[in-house]
Design an enzyme around this catalytic site. Structure first.
Site, PDB file in Angstrom:
ATOM      1  CB  CYS A 167      -3.871   1.738   6.840  1.00 60.03           C
ATOM      2  SG  CYS A 167      -3.464   3.282   7.829  1.00 60.03           S
ATOM      3  NE  ARG A 168      -4.480   1.326   1.908  1.00 59.22           N
ATOM      4  CZ  ARG A 168      -4.463   2.494   0.679  1.00 59.22           C
ATOM      5  NH1 ARG A 168      -5.074   2.512  -0.342  1.00 59.22           N
ATOM      6  NH2 ARG A 168      -3.302   3.197   0.605  1.00 59.22           N
ATOM      7  CB  SER A 169       0.153  -3.569   2.753  1.00 60.25           C
ATOM      8  OG  SER A 169       1.082  -2.458   3.528  1.00 60.25           O
ATOM      9  CB  CYS A 177      -1.211   0.036   1.068  1.00 58.61           C
ATOM     10  SG  CYS A 177      -0.281   0.119   2.803  1.00 58.61           S
ATOM     11  CG  ASN A 208       4.299  -1.732   5.285  1.00 56.54           C
ATOM     12  OD1 ASN A 208       5.367  -2.070   5.487  1.00 56.54           O
ATOM     13  ND2 ASN A 208       3.619  -2.532   5.177  1.00 56.54           N
ATOM     14  CG  ASP A 247      -5.207   5.993   2.153  1.00 58.04           C
ATOM     15  OD1 ASP A 247      -5.427   5.590   3.392  1.00 58.04           O
ATOM     16  OD2 ASP A 247      -4.258   6.684   1.870  1.00 58.04           O
TER      17      ASP A 247
END
Ligand code: 4NP
Length: 148
Positions: free
Chosen positions: A14-16, A9, A12, A117
């Site tokens: 939040c999402r990934s 993401c 690195n 995001d």
């Protein structure tokens, strides 16, 4: 056959890291799973507390992870590189040295779909991201576990 899988993401945090933690629960330990960000602002940091909390609510511990920046050498290390949105896709493809590297990169939800995001939103955004990633990781795990 076990493989190396990278989740990417922007930050690195939040999402990934959430994607990394979720996929790890769906595959055996002989799969090497990691995550990275296209940007370097949060390198060395733990995941965002909202991602840690969301994962914890589903019995997944991502609190020990540390952010790192995506590197060109990741194209050699990993068999599959899953990105969250079009911006990540463009940034990672730009670094790809050849067609083989390019072919490893895909949008995790499929072409033209994005994991939004959640950084500037509230906890509900993280919950939504969790469900999108959980579904995507379920499908990834199913495909990777199939013996040809
Ligand atoms: P991520 O979220 O890409 O899912 O880790 C973000 C984290 C930090 C920033 C943007 C997005 N930031 O601008 O610092």
């Amino acid at each position: 056959m076990p493989m190396n899988i990278l989740m990417v993401c922007l930050g690195n945090i939040c999402r990934s890291p959430l994607a990394e933690g979720i996929l790890r629960t769906k595959l055996t330990t002989d799969f090497y799973i990691d995550s990275a960000g296209t940007g370097g602002w949060h390198v060395g940091q733990s995941p965002d507390v909202r991602s840690i909390e969301t994962a914890r609510n589903y019995n997944i511990d991502i609190s020990h992870l540390k952010a790192r920046k995506f590197s060109v050498s990741d194209f050699d290390t990993f068999d599959h590189i899953f990105v969250m949105d079009q911006s990540n896709y463009k940034d990672v493809l730009q670094l790809a040295p050849d067609g083989i590297a390019k072919s490893k990169v895909s949008l995790i939800l499929g072409p033209s779909k994005e994991v939004p995001d959640p950084y500037y939103g509230g906890q509900d955004g993280f919950e939504k991201v969790y469900h999108l990633l959980n579904q995507a990781c379920e499908e990834i795990a199913k495909k990777l576990k199939v013996i040809p």
